[in-house]
Write a protein that holds these residues in place. Sequence first.
Motif: not given
Length: 210
Positions: A61-63, A142-143, A145-147
């Motif tokens: 996750s980018v977070g 979307s996925e 972008k979050k990875t």
Amino acid sequence: MITSRTKLTRLPKRGFHDPETIYPILDQGLVCHVSYVLHGQPFTIPIAYCRIDATIYIHGSVGSHFFRELAKGVDVCVSVTMIDALVLARSAFHHSVNYRSVVAFGKTQVVEDEDERWLVLERITEHLVPGRWADVRQPNASELKKTMVIAIPINEASAKVRTGGVNDDPEDADLPYWAGVVPLSTTYHTPIPDPDLREGIEVPGYLSWE
């Protein structure tokens, strides 16, 4: 190439530095451990991975705090270990393990190229379950972008391998205790379907290990 970080000083005869030994161990393992130091505190994270040529790739996750740190380009140590057997000697001192392990060093890099990112996500999926990538809904925008995808070029690496049987002292050979080797392996069991699986969907052939 042998370096000060990869040179084995304890039982050097078990050490290898050639890709022909190192790469198959990396390709067989399913989880690696990535170690790094942040503000003097060491951390180790277990994570799925894949190898493409001389680079190890991971994703998350980018977070994630872990991935945000790796995105800065930090030195890491990556290790993978395969346990092949327990070696039970007559003496407690000579008990051992047959194993194949790799320790690699590299500096993390964020993968920005979309084609490379896509390839890595496919390879990690296929590394865990060969045949799966073509049998799932693949990541959407979307996925993706979050990875975050991280590359770890293998700048230095060594393998260490222990094989064989018991190495008891000669004077212990007649002791009345069982000695020998207990082989170990990763075993795949019968897949358990999701309770909400649509009726009529059979277990894919690539999940049949019988």
